[in-house]
Design an enzyme around this catalytic site. Structure first.
Site, PDB file in Angstrom:
ATOM      1  N   HIS A   1      -7.141  -3.666   9.937  1.00  0.00           N
ATOM      2  CA  HIS A   1      -8.489  -4.428   9.681  1.00  0.00           C
ATOM      3  C   HIS A   1      -9.109  -4.853  10.753  1.00  0.00           C
ATOM      4  CE1 HIS A   1      -5.928  -6.385   5.954  1.00  0.00           C
ATOM      5  NE2 HIS A   1      -6.080  -4.988   5.715  1.00  0.00           N
TER       6      HIS A   1
ATOM      7  N   HIS B   1     -12.736  -4.039   3.760  1.00  0.00           N
ATOM      8  CA  HIS B   1     -11.334  -4.350   3.977  1.00  0.00           C
ATOM      9  C   HIS B   1     -10.660  -3.582   5.495  1.00  0.00           C
ATOM     10  CE1 HIS B   1      -7.212  -3.846   1.735  1.00  0.00           C
ATOM     11  NE2 HIS B   1      -7.132  -3.954   3.107  1.00  0.00           N
TER      12      HIS B   1
ATOM     13  N   GLU C   1     -17.372  10.977  23.276  1.00  0.00           N
ATOM     14  CA  GLU C   1     -16.001  11.714  22.847  1.00  0.00           C
ATOM     15  C   GLU C   1     -15.759  11.599  21.516  1.00  0.00           C
ATOM     16  OE1 GLU C   1     -13.736   7.410  23.218  1.00  0.00           O
ATOM     17  OE2 GLU C   1     -12.496   9.221  23.873  1.00  0.00           O
TER      18      GLU C   1
ATOM     19  N   HIS D   1      -2.731   1.795   8.554  1.00  0.00           N
ATOM     20  CA  HIS D   1      -3.777   1.133   8.029  1.00  0.00           C
ATOM     21  C   HIS D   1      -3.775  -0.192   8.626  1.00  0.00           C
ATOM     22  CE1 HIS D   1      -6.197  -1.365   5.092  1.00  0.00           C
ATOM     23  NE2 HIS D   1      -5.210  -1.888   4.872  1.00  0.00           N
TER      24      HIS D   1
ATOM     25  N   GLU E   1       1.005  -1.328   0.084  1.00  0.00           N
ATOM     26  CA  GLU E   1      -0.088   0.070   0.072  1.00  0.00           C
ATOM     27  C   GLU E   1       0.855   1.295   0.063  1.00  0.00           C
ATOM     28  OE1 GLU E   1      -3.028  -0.375  -0.664  1.00  0.00           O
ATOM     29  OE2 GLU E   1      -3.526  -2.167   0.326  1.00  0.00           O
TER      30      GLU E   1
HETATM   31  O1  2HA Z   1      -1.590  -7.074   3.778  1.00  0.00           O
HETATM   32  O2  2HA Z   1      -3.413  -4.720   4.613  1.00  0.00           O
HETATM   33  O3  2HA Z   1      -4.237  -3.793   2.202  1.00  0.00           O
HETATM   34  C1  2HA Z   1      -1.490  -5.834   4.110  1.00  0.00           C
HETATM   35  C2  2HA Z   1      -2.748  -5.026   3.613  1.00  0.00           C
HETATM   36  C3  2HA Z   1      -3.259  -4.692   2.344  1.00  0.00           C
HETATM   37 ZN    ZN Z   2      -5.363  -3.991   4.139  1.00  0.00          ZN
END
Ligand code: 2HA
Ligand code: ZN
Length: 274
Positions: free
Chosen positions: A141, A210, A169, A139, A115
């Protein structure tokens, strides 16, 4: 100074551990980057050994000459603090903002995160709109936030308002709101362009089905932002699991009262009547 002894590197590793412990980084999921300060670069300069230039896959002219700490593609957050030299790297961006080179780390080979285009395009936007203050792009998940992308409309208004309502909050922590990117193929320039457009106005962007991207000034603020949004999503998942209709909630006028007392600006577009 040794790279692993530097405070900014320790902060990076601690954040990766914290994210792993939250359960946001199954297998190689997620990625983290930090735009280094001039003094960070100076601290570790003698440890940097540039490899060959490679294409970023997009253009980030406003990041020319900048150095970043970035997790590696296919690497596991679980291993960041245990095998740091194998798990992340320091990269330098060239004078056009088109190529990068690895200067430290990824000792067993590999590349920066898949990414990288999204990270660098987000950094470029955030460096501009924050006057250079934002340095961290994260980033992950997180499960509750992802779950909501199957039941809420995929709009900035729906996500911002529903998540604001779940904890008092929230509008104070992310007064600008949250942007939503519809499902797209990850890892390329296209999703990076859409995400970085949202980063013009938001510090949080959700990728449907995602995960989430957060931007912030330092590791504490950026981790705390992801944590706050995900906690709020968890409460909403619990509420929706109990009922389709809330018996009571925080109303638009209550948000306006909160905004006045906490001296934050809450855009009226999120304070619609339902
Ligand atoms: O595997 O999260 O979006 C890495 C990630 C790809
Ligand atoms: Zn990801």
């Amino acid at each position: 100074m040794r790279v692993l002894e530097a405070e900014f590197v320790q902060g990076f590793m601690r954040m990766a551990d914290d994210g792993w412990q939250q359960g946001w980084h199954e297998r190689n999921g997620g990625n983290l980057s930090y735009r280094m300060k001039a003094e960070d670069v100076a601290q570790v300069k003698e440890e940097l050994h540039p490899a060959e230039w490679r294409e970023i896959g997009t253009n980030v002219p406003d990041l020319a000459g900048e150095y970043f700490l970035v997790t590696g593609s296919g690497k596991y957050f679980r291993n960041v603090s245990i095998k740091p030299e194998d798990s992340f790297c320091i990269i330098e961006v060239d004078d056009k903002g088109e190529n990068y080179r690895i200067c430290w780390g990824l000792v067993n080979g590999g590349r920066p995160t898949s990414e990288l285009p999204s990270h660098l395009m987000n950094h470029e936007v955030k460096k501009r709109v924050s006057g250079g203050k934002h340095r961290v792009i994260y980033h992950a998940h997180p499960a509750n936030t992802i779950a909501l992308t199957f039941v809420l409309p995929l709009t900035d208004e729906a996500f911002t308002r529903e998540l604001w309502e779940m904890a008092t909050e929230c509008p104070v922590v992310f007064p600008g709101g949250i942007g939503v990117v519809p499902w797209m193929v990850p890892g390329g320039r296209e999703i990076a362009v859409e995400t970085s457009k949202l980063m013009e106005q938001y510090d949080v962007a959700i990728w449907a089905h995602h995960g989430m991207f957060c931007s912030g000034e330092d590791f504490d603020l950026t981790f705390g932002l992801m944590h706050t949004v995900e906690k709020s999503a968890e409460i909403l998942v619990k509420v929706l699991s109990m009922t389709q209709t809330k018996r009571q909630t925080i109303t638009p006028d209550m948000f306006r009262d909160l905004a006045r007392d906490f001296k934050v600006t809450l855009p009226e577009k999120f304070l619609f009547e339902k």
